[in-house]
Design a protein around this motif. Structure first.
Motif, PDB file in Angstrom:
ATOM      1  N   UNK A 106       1.858 -11.802  -4.174  1.00 45.25           N
ATOM      2  CA  UNK A 106       2.692 -10.698  -4.654  1.00 45.25           C
ATOM      3  C   UNK A 106       1.899  -9.436  -4.904  1.00 45.25           C
ATOM      4  N   UNK A 107       0.744  -9.561  -5.560  1.00 48.19           N
ATOM      5  CA  UNK A 107      -0.106  -8.399  -5.833  1.00 48.19           C
ATOM      6  C   UNK A 107      -0.586  -7.759  -4.533  1.00 48.19           C
ATOM      7  N   UNK A 108      -1.015  -8.584  -3.574  1.00 47.43           N
ATOM      8  CA  UNK A 108      -1.531  -8.050  -2.316  1.00 47.43           C
ATOM      9  C   UNK A 108      -0.434  -7.386  -1.491  1.00 47.43           C
ATOM     10  N   UNK A 138       1.985  -0.265  -0.879  1.00 46.77           N
ATOM     11  CA  UNK A 138       2.222   0.870  -1.768  1.00 46.77           C
ATOM     12  C   UNK A 138       0.972   1.660  -2.164  1.00 46.77           C
ATOM     13  N   UNK A 139      -0.173   1.016  -2.288  1.00 51.33           N
ATOM     14  CA  UNK A 139      -1.356   1.700  -2.819  1.00 51.33           C
ATOM     15  C   UNK A 139      -2.000   2.566  -1.753  1.00 51.33           C
ATOM     16  N   UNK A 140      -2.169   3.827  -2.057  1.00 51.59           N
ATOM     17  CA  UNK A 140      -2.791   4.784  -1.147  1.00 51.59           C
ATOM     18  C   UNK A 140      -3.847   5.576  -1.915  1.00 51.59           C
ATOM     19  N   UNK A 142      -4.318   4.135   3.278  1.00 53.88           N
ATOM     20  CA  UNK A 142      -4.313   2.759   2.764  1.00 53.88           C
ATOM     21  C   UNK A 142      -5.739   2.254   2.564  1.00 53.88           C
ATOM     22  N   UNK A 143      -5.875   1.272   1.697  1.00 52.36           N
ATOM     23  CA  UNK A 143      -7.178   0.637   1.477  1.00 52.36           C
ATOM     24  C   UNK A 143      -7.604  -0.083   2.755  1.00 52.36           C
ATOM     25  N   UNK A 144      -8.878  -0.004   3.102  1.00 47.85           N
ATOM     26  CA  UNK A 144      -9.395  -0.656   4.309  1.00 47.85           C
ATOM     27  C   UNK A 144      -9.095  -2.150   4.273  1.00 47.85           C
TER      28      UNK A 144
END
Length: 523
Positions: A446-448, A454-456, A469-471
């Motif tokens: 769920x976290x991943x 969503x995380x940028x 986005x995170x690599x």
């Protein structure tokens, strides 16, 4: 004259199926179908590992990426992958080989119980379904270009279905032996195609072309920009490639049944370790070869943009050169090499998904003990089921957008951290129990999912701020940390298990090792 290319490709498709079936022989048991009774030579298995992970994503995306500014960044990534494989060979392969497993997730069943084994297997097959769907669609790109040359405008869906049917023939009948032997042959074909392309391009551009590419940074190996935002978002930043790449390889080669199954087919623990480490060396060579193709294509095209070349994306670069820059028959051989990469990864995925379904999911959710004949029949049926589902998913794509290689890595980011984290939780946190591992696994997925979608991070590109986005390489370490933290914290809220209960000896049956495992493992 282009008809000769088609003849070469058709001959290849027929030959690879016949050769695979002849080398595999007749499969009599489910264990022989899944791991070849542990009788495969280590070098063949090593080639199969390379062919399985390489696929069309590498063959068509790495040259395009090298052309468009990545340089030899994929070779830098491969150095991290080698480190990760050494860790897997040292820590995890002994666990699997001594336990006599046919699935990596049987260790989780032994350590934590059937619920986590089944959960991990379900996660694996659906993640593999998504990732292989991307790969299967990518494989249709060069084939469509070739057919368009003849005025045959077949859609991606038709190509995907035909490619799937041909691959299923030898996978369904020959099992893992057919998969491994054909993988080894196909690796030689597409890698030989890259070497041939390098020779042709070198003849075109000469020493001056190499010099131009060198001064333009096309041969750049290490990305030494150590800005925090760059490290977190670029797959080719040095810490990302080495540290993140090593942990990513630990997940992909230590907790993904797609790769572990091949290692379990080797004759001994030492052979399995040699196959794993050697595959890292071969992959490094492959990345170097395909990156060199991209650098030489840059010199060949004088650095023109993809738009100026009339190409839709970087993934069209290498296929376009094969069709228009090489002589007849040679171009057919290289397209056959791309087909080999596609079929190698597809056949490997189908066999491993069938394996995990029978050895893990059936094991976890059904109480009866199927007969050996029933297990073998079920294995083949599940090969057909997963082939159909994979083709349907691949057909959902309509166009090629972006770099499909990095897309594949991102898909893995959803679940690889949870899978590797579960294995490490079992090895590191000895008081962790089944409930702790299941909750930690689900929380991590769920976290991943939130992080991937969503995380940028704001990155400055050309004077403009771009949310990035995170690599992909950092997704696995983040997932592992979440799993260990959640599982470790939960384990503090209950009494520690009695000595010997929480962590059974390697290879000894634990609370989760049941009837179907025994049936699958028997000779």
């Amino acid at each position: 004259m282009r008809q000769l290319d088609l003849v070469v490709i058709v001959v290849y498709l027929v030959a690879i199926a016949v050769i695979g079936l002849r080398l595999a022989g007749r499969q009599k048991t489910s264990k022989e179908y899944f791991v070849g009774e542990g009788s495969m030579p280590w070098w063949t298995v090593s080639f199969s590992v390379v062919a399985t992970e390489t696929s069309v994503l590498t063959v068509i995306s790495v040259p395009g990426g090298a052309y468009s500014g990545q340089g030899f960044g994929n070779v830098e990534l491969a150095l991290g992958y080698v480190i990760g494989r050494v860790v897997v060979a040292t820590v995890l392969i002994p666990l699997y080989k001594r336990g006599g497993f046919v699935s990596a997730y049987q260790y989780l069943g032994t350590r934590f119980g059937l619920r986590l084994q089944g959960l991990a297997s379900v996660t694996f097959v659906f993640t593999r379904l998504l990732a292989e769907g991307v790969r299967l669609f990518a494989s249709a790109i060069p084939i469509k270009l070739l057919l368009d040359e003849f005025g045959v405008h077949a859609g991606y869906r038709v190509i995907i279905i035909v490619l799937t049917v041909i691959t299923v023939v030898y996978t369904y009948l020959g099992g893992i032996k057919a998969v491994i032997w054909t993988d080894a042959i196909q690796m030689g074909l597409y890698l030989g195609g890259a070497v041939l392309a390098i020779a042709v391009l070198s003849g075109h551009v000469g020493g001056a072309g190499y010099s131009r590419a060198l001064h333009a940074g096309e041969f750049r190996l290490f990305d030494t920009d150590f800005g925090l935002a760059h490290i977190l978002t670029s797959p080719f930043a040095l810490p990302t490639a080495i540290v993140g790449g090593a942990i990513f390889a630990m997940a992909s080669h230590g907790s993904d049944q797609l790769i572990v199954q091949r290692i379990l087919a080797t004759r001994s623990l030492r052979d399995g370790q040699k196959a794993m480490i050697a595959s890292g060396v071969f992959v490094t060579f492959q990345f170097a070869a395909f990156s060199l193709v991209g650098a030489l294509l840059w010199a060949y095209n004088e650095g023109k943009s993809f738009k100026e070349l009339g190409l839709a994306s970087s993934d069209n670069l290498y296929p376009n050169f094969i069709l228009h820059g090489l002589p007849v028959v040679i171009s057919g051989l290289l397209v056959a090499g791309i087909l080999g990469a596609a079929m190698g990864s597809l056949s490997s995925a189908l066999n491993s998904m069938s394996n995990s379904t029978v050895a893990d999911i059936i094991h976890s959710f059904f109480r009866t003990t199927p007969s050996e004949a029933s297990l073998l029949k079920l294995a083949r049926v599940m090969t057909l089921v997963w082939a159909a589902l994979m083709a349907v998913f691949a057909c959902a794509f309509s166009t090629s957008t972006g770099n499909v290689y990095l897309t594949g890595l991102t898909i893995a980011g959803y679940t690889y951290g949870a899978l590797l984290g579960a294995f490490l939780l079992g090895r590191i946190v000895r008081r962790a129990g089944e409930a702790d591992s299941v909750v930690a696994f689900l929380v991590t997925v769920g976290v991943m999912t939130y992080i991937v979608r969503e995380v940028k991070i704001d990155v400055t590109v050309g004077g403009a701020t771009v949310p990035t986005a995170i690599a992909a390489q950092w997704l696995v370490p983040i997932g592992v940390v979440v799993t260990l933290v959640v599982g470790g914290l939960m384990s503090l809220f209950h009494r520690a298990p009695e000595p010997g209960q929480a962590h059974p000896a390697d290879g000894e049956p634990g609370p989760g090792q049941g009837r179907v495992t025994a049936a699958v493992q028997q000779d």
